[in-house]
Design a protein around this motif. Structure first.
Motif, mmCIF file in Angstrom:
data_model
loop_
_atom_site.group_PDB
_atom_site.id
_atom_site.type_symbol
_atom_site.label_atom_id
_atom_site.label_comp_id
_atom_site.label_asym_id
_atom_site.label_seq_id
_atom_site.Cartn_x
_atom_site.Cartn_y
_atom_site.Cartn_z
ATOM 1 N N ASP A 303 125.891 33.028 3.328
ATOM 2 C CA ASP A 303 126.890 31.967 3.148
ATOM 3 C C ASP A 303 126.317 30.607 3.523
ATOM 4 O OD1 ASP A 303 128.797 33.879 2.421
ATOM 5 O OD2 ASP A 303 129.417 34.182 4.500
ATOM 6 N N ALA A 367 137.933 35.968 -1.115
ATOM 7 C CA ALA A 367 136.646 36.533 -1.534
ATOM 8 C C ALA A 367 136.774 38.038 -1.749
ATOM 9 C CB ALA A 367 135.572 36.222 -0.500
ATOM 10 N N LYS A 368 137.522 38.690 -0.858
ATOM 11 C CA LYS A 368 137.729 40.129 -0.985
ATOM 12 C C LYS A 368 138.494 40.470 -2.258
ATOM 13 C CE LYS A 368 139.466 44.127 1.595
ATOM 14 N NZ LYS A 368 140.139 44.573 2.845
ATOM 15 N N ALA A 374 135.616 31.493 -3.863
ATOM 16 C CA ALA A 374 136.198 31.660 -2.533
ATOM 17 C C ALA A 374 135.133 31.765 -1.449
ATOM 18 C CB ALA A 374 137.093 32.894 -2.497
ATOM 19 N N GLU A 375 133.933 32.209 -1.799
ATOM 20 C CA GLU A 375 132.874 32.359 -0.801
ATOM 21 C C GLU A 375 132.411 31.009 -0.245
ATOM 22 O OE1 GLU A 375 130.907 32.080 -4.881
ATOM 23 O OE2 GLU A 375 132.664 33.058 -3.975
#
Length: 609
Positions: A303, A367-368, A374-375
């Motif tokens: 990230d 993200a999930k 979203a990351e």
């Protein structure tokens, strides 16, 4: 077990380091979290594992599955509730229109401009861009207070920054929750009737549950339905219960509910409010310590590598040098603030726990669920948080001095004791344009002082609460006016270094009254023949403060001689030709008296000879 204990130990260690070096605690907490998390995995561990692993492979680690989300949500609910407790409606009304504009117009500017910036710089979707901009709306008192505490500023500047930080937390949280709900509803973020209904439900249930249960808890406390030893834990259970209950009716409405609950309780004037606030503050310190280490450790090196490029630097520069100043300058039009004051407010805008906590929560969830982009949410928000805190913590004092907003002399006066004696003296000082703050642990004394328009705080001098009060940053004089010599001396000893830059004074004791004037210490106030009882008796008899013009030093000596023998006259201050006041010590020798100066005194009116 080692990891859990390590988080708490490292968190408290970070808090101590922050206190020792006068830094916002968020800075060492994030750095420790990054060290034991992604940095350890990348550079320090032989097998590439983190020293502290909040989630590993989705179902392993300290908080497997959804448990990290639940813990973060519950912890933030307690932190936001504690923030709500500190909001006093009476104080909000006095801070002016700038605060209102900053938390409305300023928030809107940040929400729109930051979203446009991140959208075009990182090519993110508009939904993710607006979620990012909603998250960085908040500043937060947990990061602003330590910065302002160490900079002597004019009271209005400190008040603006302090109250913006407190008020904007729930606003930023609500905006982020609404955008998150918008993204989550109907799968793609398309604005539909269902999404609109969800927004309405969040607001309705959040306000309804928060308001209702705050009054219910306050009623239970005041009617003694809750034993004193269970007060704090029952309140904690109530906060968690309201959060979960509201959230079950409208997803993500719990955060709004606990903020409203805290605000209602904070303005209820409950006798147990201060005790409840102390408990929640201690709990918040522990939770903030745990949260920041956990959330920082949960970030993966991938990230961080994702945002290790020039785009991140550009985005950070836009937020600091364009978004924040634009919001401040638009919000302060026709406010009376000077250019240098606007520049300083623009410079101080560190983000805090709400931004980082909700970013991690929402970023991980989206993200999930496979939401594109979203990351980027969690690492980008952490960069803004860490960068703004580091920038402001290291440069705010120098910047304030460079642009001329830092006070060169602290002329505020802190009066220990809020009796009628202190109220009369404080009112005179306040009417003569001096910033005066009265402190007392007697609620009725404080309330009576406030009715006179004085700034008064219910506080115990034996606690550390005063040392953390940024509204006392311009105080340079300390006057201990209680009826207890021991308390007066304790106040002098404890607070002289922080609040006595220009002088610390106390009333004489009975023993000192019977001693020779020359043996009195210079810290004694007014007259070596008058203690608290003398002042109190005279205030009850003749509650008036007069001024008499001094002809020359000989005339001044004559006036002082009268006050030493006449029990109906007690000297207080010397006022020079510019209206500046000098506190009279019990030893009157060495005063630089000039023609035209005035003697300010309590009691019967004196006439010229």
């Amino acid at each position: 077990m080692l990891a859990l204990a390590g988080i708490i130990i490292l968190g408290i260690l970070a808090q101590w380091v922050a206190w020792k070096f006068k830094l916002p605690a968020i800075l060492p907490l994030i750095l420790i979290g990054l060290l034991v998390g992604p940095i350890a995995a990348e550079f320090l561990s032989d097998d590439g594992t983190k020293w502290i692993e909040p989630i590993w492979n989705g179902e392993e680690g300290l908080f497997p599955g959804e448990s990290l989300f639940y813990f973060v949500s519950l912890a933030i609910s307690i932190i936001l509730f504690e923030g709500g407790l500190t909001l006093k409606i009476s104080e909000i009304k006095n801070v002016g229109s700038v605060i209102t504009k900053l938390i409305t117009l300023g928030s809107l500017v940040t929400f729109i401009v930051a979203a446009v910036a991140v959208h075009y710089i990182f090519n993110l979707t508009w939904e993710i861009s607006f979620l990012f901009s909603g998250l960085i709306i908040v500043t937060g008192p947990t990061v602003i207070t330590p910065i302002l505490r160490n900079i002597p500023l004019k009271k209005d500047i400190s008040a603006i920054l302090k109250w913006e930080g407190i008020l904007i937390d729930p606003i930023g949280a609500l905006v982020a929750v609404l955008v998150f709900e918008f993204i989550s509803v109907e799968g793609g973020g398309e604005f539909t009737k269902t999404a609109f209904i969800e927004f309405g439900k969040i607001i309705f249930f959040g306000f309804t549950f928060g308001f209702t249960f705050a009054h219910a808890l306050n009623f239970s406390i005041n009617k003694n339905f809750i034993p004193h030893y269970l007060l704090n834990v029952v309140s904690l259970a109530a906060v968690l219960g309201v959060f979960v209950l509201s959230d079950s009716f409208a997803h993500e409405s719990g955060l709004l509910a606990v903020v409203v609950m805290g605000m209602v309780l904070g303005n209820s004037n409950s006798a147990y409010l201060k005790e409840l606030l102390y408990f929640k503050e201690s709990l918040s310190v522990l939770l903030i310590s745990i949260l920041f280490i956990l959330l920082s450790a949960n970030i993966n090196m991938s990230d961080l590598w994702l945002i290790c490029n020039w785009k991140t630097a550009i985005l950070f520069a836009v937020v600091v040098f364009i978004v924040r100043p634009m919001g401040v300058f638009l919000s302060s039009i026709n406010s009376g603030l000077q250019l240098n004051e606007k520049l300083f407010i623009s410079w101080v805008g560190p983000r805090g726990i709400v931004a980082a906590g909700i970013a991690s929560l929402f970023g991980l969830k989206l993200a999930k669920n496979g939401v594109v982009g979203a990351e980027y949410i969690t690492p980008l928000v952490f960069v803004i948080v860490l960068g703004t805190v580091l920038l402001n913590a290291t440069t705010a004092r120098y910047f304030a001095k460079a642009i001329g907003v830092m006070l060169t002399k602290s002329n505020g006066i802190l009066i220990v004791g809020a009796s009628e004696v202190s109220q009369l003296i404080g009112k005179y000082l306040s009417d003569n344009n001096r910033h005066v703050v009265l402190i007392d642990n007697n609620f009725s004394h404080v309330e009576n002082a406030q009715k006179l328009g004085l700034e008064a705080i219910k506080a115990d001098i034996y606690s550390d609460e005063l040392t953390n009060n940024i509204e006392l940053s311009d105080v340079g004089y300390l006057m201990a006016l209680t009826g207890s010599t021991a308390i007066n001396q304790y106040a002098i000893n404890k607070f002289s270094s922080q609040f006595g830059e220009n002088g610390t004074f106390r009333l004489v004791s009975i023993e000192e009254m019977s001693d020779d004037e020359l043996n009195n210490p210079n810290e004694c106030l007014f007259s070596y023949t008058d203690d608290y009882n003398s002042l109190s008796s005279l205030v009850n008899k003749i509650p008036e403060i007069h001024e008499i013009v001094i002809k020359d030093k000989a005339h001044y000596s004559e006036l002082i001689a009268i006050t030493n023998t006449d029990k109906d006259v007690i000297p207080l201050f010397i006022k020079d030709t510019n209206g500046e006041l000098e506190i009279i010590a019990s030893s009157s020798n060495g005063k630089k008296i000039q023609k035209g100066f005035k003697l300010v005194y309590l009691g019967r009116e004196l006439h010229y000879n």
